[in-house]
Enzyme design. Sequence first.
Site: not given
Length: 350
Positions: A219-222, A238, A276, A306
């Site tokens: 999410a949001p789906g990029g 997600d 991600d 991250k």
Amino acid sequence: MRDTDVIFTCQADFADLCLNELLREEPEARLLRWLAPGVGLLRAPGAFPAFSHRLQAARGRGERRLLFLRHIFPLECSFSLAEGGIEAGGEAYAYLAECARRMDRARPFSVQVRCLDSGETGLDLHAVQYFFVDRLLEKGFCCDGARPETVISAVVRDATVYLGLSQAADNLSSWPGGMRRFARREDQISRAEFKLLEAMEAFSLSFPPQGRALDLGAAPGGWTKVLLEQGLRVTAVDPAALDSRLAEEPRVEHFRGLAQDFPRVGQPAFDLLVNDMRMEPAESAEIVCGLADCLSPDGLVVMTFKLPAKKRTEAIRRGFAALEKRFRVEYARQLFHNRSEITVVCTKRS
């Protein structure tokens, strides 16, 4: 052996790690000064092409990879911009003649200019760029900004121009300063799309058309959107909702839960797993390893680590160690569209 002065670029927040990596690989090199945050001037032994080739080899060398270096070019000439601009002094004409002597008319060139000041210097940048472009075109050279083989690189700082001529392949990136920019599109879902697009380009990744992808933390789906554009069917994982434009997409299946809860059995073989998620690298890598059996034998993983504000090297080391239980790390690098993170690409161990 003659030394070479090299201007190198990295993300400003990781300049210390980039410099440490460079000095680890080139113990005889030394930092002369920082020209700007994330832009340093280094003195290295030997000729620039040999220096570049050693660094390119180090980019894929186990845990000693060069993760943070983006772009380099040799510093061969520098001069102050006179009050009348670049054409007022003789230094620019002398270096132009030197470039014309060394360049091959059969090989396209470009002139890449960046400003390291925060003020309005667009006019100066264009003046520097077109000074060289226009005169080299008059001399019969061919300019190709998209696919150059030879590059005149320049940075401008405090009214001083720093210049160097090199082969594009030796600069580590064909983009000025390694700053790969993508145009925003009206149908863009999130900025994160640029990270996956840049990874595909930087690491020459190709995905099987009509294959299956598993997108963790979708999410949001990029990233899901980018994978759809590559012809893949996507299982998006997600607990949050996907962008409404993906809700009716027949090639998207949404598992509305945590990646840790995604079922390990009864799944079709995925050709690609992307991740991600905002999670500590080792923990994120452990989740990916837990899903290794869902991947086809030649399955590929693309994920981000991250990084914390402190002990970043240790976080990377632990992330690699976790991944390597089931995967082989093929590429790892901080790309331009990464923020406090690096992008990692893995293949499944047999």
